[in-house]
Write an enzyme that holds these catalytic residues in place. Structure first.
Site, mmCIF file in Angstrom:
data_model
loop_
_atom_site.group_PDB
_atom_site.id
_atom_site.type_symbol
_atom_site.label_atom_id
_atom_site.label_comp_id
_atom_site.label_asym_id
_atom_site.label_seq_id
_atom_site.Cartn_x
_atom_site.Cartn_y
_atom_site.Cartn_z
ATOM 1 N N CYS A 7 0.426 -1.210 -0.176
ATOM 2 C CA CYS A 7 0.051 -0.376 -0.204
ATOM 3 C C CYS A 7 1.089 0.790 -0.084
ATOM 4 C CB CYS A 7 -0.913 -0.345 1.281
ATOM 5 S SG CYS A 7 -0.342 -0.054 2.380
ATOM 6 N N ASN A 10 2.421 1.689 3.913
ATOM 7 C CA ASN A 10 2.769 0.368 4.987
ATOM 8 C C ASN A 10 2.998 0.543 6.502
ATOM 9 O OD1 ASN A 10 5.541 -2.102 5.134
ATOM 10 N ND2 ASN A 10 2.954 -2.451 5.110
ATOM 11 N N CYS A 12 -1.248 0.979 7.316
ATOM 12 C CA CYS A 12 -2.563 0.168 7.489
ATOM 13 C C CYS A 12 -3.202 -0.759 6.835
ATOM 14 C CB CYS A 12 -3.575 1.696 7.577
ATOM 15 S SG CYS A 12 -3.244 3.036 8.258
ATOM 16 N N ARG A 13 -2.973 -0.619 5.415
ATOM 17 C CA ARG A 13 -3.852 -1.771 5.244
ATOM 18 C C ARG A 13 -3.021 -2.881 4.193
ATOM 19 N NH1 ARG A 13 -5.258 1.965 -0.266
ATOM 20 N NH2 ARG A 13 -3.078 3.318 0.504
ATOM 21 N N SER A 14 -2.136 -2.544 4.133
ATOM 22 C CA SER A 14 -1.155 -3.631 3.748
ATOM 23 C C SER A 14 -0.242 -4.190 5.128
ATOM 24 C CB SER A 14 0.269 -3.368 2.686
ATOM 25 O OG SER A 14 1.143 -2.742 3.500
ATOM 26 N N ASP A 123 -8.387 3.847 1.136
ATOM 27 C CA ASP A 123 -7.135 4.011 2.257
ATOM 28 C C ASP A 123 -8.138 4.615 3.344
ATOM 29 O OD1 ASP A 123 -5.346 5.481 3.410
ATOM 30 O OD2 ASP A 123 -3.741 6.597 2.202
HETATM 31 P P1 4NP Z 1 -1.801 3.300 4.305
HETATM 32 O O1 4NP Z 1 -2.173 4.433 4.380
HETATM 33 O O2 4NP Z 1 -1.350 3.203 3.070
HETATM 34 O O3 4NP Z 1 -3.048 2.226 4.118
HETATM 35 O O4 4NP Z 1 -0.968 2.720 5.194
HETATM 36 C C1 4NP Z 1 -1.636 5.497 4.307
HETATM 37 C C2 4NP Z 1 -0.715 5.534 6.022
HETATM 38 C C3 4NP Z 1 -0.567 7.094 6.313
HETATM 39 C C4 4NP Z 1 -0.260 8.076 5.210
HETATM 40 C C5 4NP Z 1 -1.564 7.701 3.953
HETATM 41 C C6 4NP Z 1 -2.086 6.657 3.633
HETATM 42 N N1 4NP Z 1 0.531 9.107 5.131
HETATM 43 O O5 4NP Z 1 -0.419 10.080 3.782
HETATM 44 O O6 4NP Z 1 0.747 9.187 5.653
#
Ligand code: 4NP
Length: 153
Positions: A7, A10, A12-14, A123
């Site tokens: 993702c 790294n 939240c989702r992944s 997200d």
């Molecule tokens: P992820 O979510 O891609 O599912 O881990 C996010 C985590 C952090 C951010 C964006 C999405 N950020 O903008 O810091």
């Protein structure tokens, strides 16, 4: 079999996908290696988001020991499948592919499902807790299908 979940951050989702895929593999007695990575370096070395850890804990999966890392080109050599959460991840990962073999390893995760084909895993970072629960259910459907597919070979 080696599977990488990717993702943006790294955190939240992944990492949730990694934990769910591991749990599903264990449940089905599969021999599988699972890892996750982010296309950005923003959160490298960090634990998963507290909301992701809490949601997964509610589903009896512990992801608190995972640490974020950035996707790297050598991941194309190590992994058989690279599942991405959305089209931006797809673009970012395939743009570092060196050849068509690399590119063929990259799949949109929800294309593994029958009900969410072509859709992104949204997200949840900027939303509320319900976003994480929705992500949990989407990821679970996909990981069950992956496990079913990989064990039928
Ligand atoms: P992820 O979510 O891609 O599912 O881990 C996010 C985590 C952090 C951010 C964006 C999405 N950020 O903008 O810091």
């Amino acid at each position: 079999m080696k599977v990488l979940m990717v993702c943006l951050g790294n955190i939240c989702r992944s990492p949730m996908a990694e934990g769910i895929m591991r749990a599903e593999a264990a449940r089905q007695g599969m021999d599988i290696e699972v890892d996750s990575a982010g296309t950005s370096a923003w959160h490298v070395g960090e634990s998963p988001d507290d909301r992701a850890v809490a949601n997964m804990q509610q589903h009896n999966i512990d992801i608190s020991n995972l640490r974020a890392r950035k996707f790297e080109v050598s991941d194309f050599d190590h992994f058989d499948y690279i599942f991405v959460m959305d089209q931006n991840n797809f673009k970012d990962v395939t743009s570092s592919a060196r050849n068509s073999d690399d590119k063929l390893k990259v799949k949109l995760l929800m294309d593994m499902t029958s009900t969410h084909t072509g859709l992104p895993v949204p997200d949840p970072y900027f939303g509320g807790d319900e976003g994480f629960e929705n992500v949990y259910h989407m990821l679970t459907e996909a990981c069950e299908r992956i496990a079913a597919k990989l064990t039928s070979h």
